[in-house]
Scaffold this motif. Structure first.
Motif, PDB file in Angstrom:
ATOM      1  N   LEU A 176      -4.739 -12.882  -6.945  1.00 36.11           N
ATOM      2  CA  LEU A 176      -5.219 -11.685  -7.637  1.00 36.11           C
ATOM      3  C   LEU A 176      -5.515 -10.554  -6.657  1.00 36.11           C
ATOM      4  N   HIS A 177      -6.089 -10.890  -5.516  1.00 32.11           N
ATOM      5  CA  HIS A 177      -6.413  -9.897  -4.498  1.00 32.11           C
ATOM      6  C   HIS A 177      -5.139  -9.240  -3.957  1.00 32.11           C
ATOM      7  N   THR A 178      -4.122 -10.043  -3.716  1.00 33.06           N
ATOM      8  CA  THR A 178      -2.847  -9.511  -3.231  1.00 33.06           C
ATOM      9  C   THR A 178      -2.213  -8.595  -4.273  1.00 33.06           C
ATOM     10  N   ALA A 179      -2.243  -9.037  -5.526  1.00 32.21           N
ATOM     11  CA  ALA A 179      -1.683  -8.216  -6.599  1.00 32.21           C
ATOM     12  C   ALA A 179      -2.428  -6.888  -6.713  1.00 32.21           C
ATOM     13  N   ARG A 180      -3.748  -6.940  -6.567  1.00 31.31           N
ATOM     14  CA  ARG A 180      -4.554  -5.720  -6.643  1.00 31.31           C
ATOM     15  C   ARG A 180      -4.233  -4.774  -5.489  1.00 31.31           C
ATOM     16  N   ALA A 181      -4.057  -5.323  -4.290  1.00 33.06           N
ATOM     17  CA  ALA A 181      -3.719  -4.483  -3.135  1.00 33.06           C
ATOM     18  C   ALA A 181      -2.371  -3.796  -3.338  1.00 33.06           C
ATOM     19  N   LEU A 182      -1.403  -4.527  -3.867  1.00 25.83           N
ATOM     20  CA  LEU A 182      -0.087  -3.940  -4.132  1.00 25.83           C
ATOM     21  C   LEU A 182      -0.174  -2.904  -5.253  1.00 25.83           C
ATOM     22  N   HIS A 183      -1.044  -3.147  -6.217  1.00 28.99           N
ATOM     23  CA  HIS A 183      -1.260  -2.178  -7.295  1.00 28.99           C
ATOM     24  C   HIS A 183      -1.807  -0.864  -6.731  1.00 28.99           C
ATOM     25  N   HIS A 184      -2.766  -0.961  -5.818  1.00 23.54           N
ATOM     26  CA  HIS A 184      -3.305   0.232  -5.160  1.00 23.54           C
ATOM     27  C   HIS A 184      -2.196   0.995  -4.447  1.00 23.54           C
ATOM     28  N   PRO A 191      -4.431   5.069  -0.298  1.00 26.94           N
ATOM     29  CA  PRO A 191      -4.262   4.474   1.037  1.00 26.94           C
ATOM     30  C   PRO A 191      -5.101   3.224   1.322  1.00 26.94           C
ATOM     31  N   THR A 192      -5.498   2.502   0.268  1.00 29.55           N
ATOM     32  CA  THR A 192      -6.308   1.299   0.478  1.00 29.55           C
ATOM     33  C   THR A 192      -5.612   0.302   1.397  1.00 29.55           C
ATOM     34  N   LEU A 193      -4.342   0.023   1.131  1.00 34.50           N
ATOM     35  CA  LEU A 193      -3.615  -0.973   1.909  1.00 34.50           C
ATOM     36  C   LEU A 193      -3.319  -0.491   3.321  1.00 34.50           C
ATOM     37  N   ILE A 194      -2.867   0.765   3.461  1.00 36.41           N
ATOM     38  CA  ILE A 194      -2.510   1.231   4.808  1.00 36.41           C
ATOM     39  C   ILE A 194      -3.745   1.332   5.700  1.00 36.41           C
ATOM     40  N   ARG A 195      -4.928   1.549   5.085  1.00 36.47           N
ATOM     41  CA  ARG A 195      -6.149   1.560   5.900  1.00 36.47           C
ATOM     42  C   ARG A 195      -6.421   0.179   6.467  1.00 36.47           C
ATOM     43  N   MET A 196      -6.197  -0.878   5.663  1.00 41.00           N
ATOM     44  CA  MET A 196      -6.427  -2.233   6.159  1.00 41.00           C
ATOM     45  C   MET A 196      -5.370  -2.658   7.165  1.00 41.00           C
ATOM     46  N   LEU A 197      -4.262  -1.941   7.209  1.00 40.85           N
ATOM     47  CA  LEU A 197      -3.243  -2.195   8.220  1.00 40.85           C
ATOM     48  C   LEU A 197      -3.544  -1.457   9.521  1.00 40.85           C
TER      49      LEU A 197
END
Length: 208
Positions: A176-184, A191-197
């Motif tokens: 679910l967390h992965t799906a949510r990150a991809l949804h963002h 930029p939620t995902l790119i910030r964590m990168l």
């Protein structure tokens, strides 16, 4: 003018924020990012190793894999301690996208779950090993002495249930967390995902 975050142009955002002195930018600390991905890889590895070990027939290979699983579990425990200590010290990162009240509460609940649930899973596994009335080694090196004179069957079964149940819950939460990150990233285009990168984002995009 606001910045548009699309899934295919993260480098342009990185370049703009780092080369235009008029745009203040922020990024997560290296420690936060390192502990996030280190914990993720460690938990995924432990889940995979535990599942593989459980499918093996009784024999030398199964015993060896279980010992490796236990040794890795002890190491992962200290990674979790480091992550919890750092999070309590640094606090929670601010969301980078607007959220409703229920989304903010759900997000915080998920954050606490990923912070504490792995502790329960790993600690219950360690405690289960203690109930066998044998010392615990970490890759052949003595680590926890024997505490019981004989195996405690009832406690062993109870801790085994807790260990497996939390492993299942964490596995579901990871999906679910992965799906949510991809949804963002691909739907909400924030930029939620790119910030964590590890990439910086304009400070104006962060929401307190």
């Amino acid at each position: 003018m606001g910045h548009h975050y699309g899934p295919l142009v993260p480098f342009s955002i990185l370049y703009e924020t780092m080369t235009d002195p008029s745009i203040p930018y922020s990024r997560l600390s290296r420690t936060t990012i390192a502990l996030h991905w280190l914990t993720a890889l460690a938990i995924l590895g432990m889940l995979g190793l535990g599942l593989y070990s459980s499918q093996l027939p009784r024999g030398p290979e199964k015993f060896e894999m279980i010992q490796i699983h236990k040794s890795c579990g002890m190491i992962v425990f200290f990674i979790l301690v480091a992550r919890l200590s750092w999070r309590l010290k640094e606090g929670w990162p601010h969301p980078v996208a607007s959220q409703s009240i229920w989304e903010a509460r759900l997000a915080r609940a998920v954050q606490w779950f990923f912070l504490l649930a792995p502790f329960v899973m790993v600690a219950s596994g360690i405690a289960k090993s203690i109930t066998y009335a044998r010392p615990i080694d970490v890759f052949g090196m003595p680590f926890i002495p024997q505490f019981l004179e004989e195996k405690n069957e009832a406690l062993n079964e109870a801790l085994g249930w807790v260990h497996v149940t939390f492993a299942i819950l964490i596995s579901m939460a990871i999906v679910l967390h992965t799906a949510r990150a991809l949804h963002h990233h691909f739907v909400k285009r924030d930029p939620t995902l790119i910030r964590m990168l590890g990439r910086p984002i304009p400070l104006s995009k962060e929401k307190s």
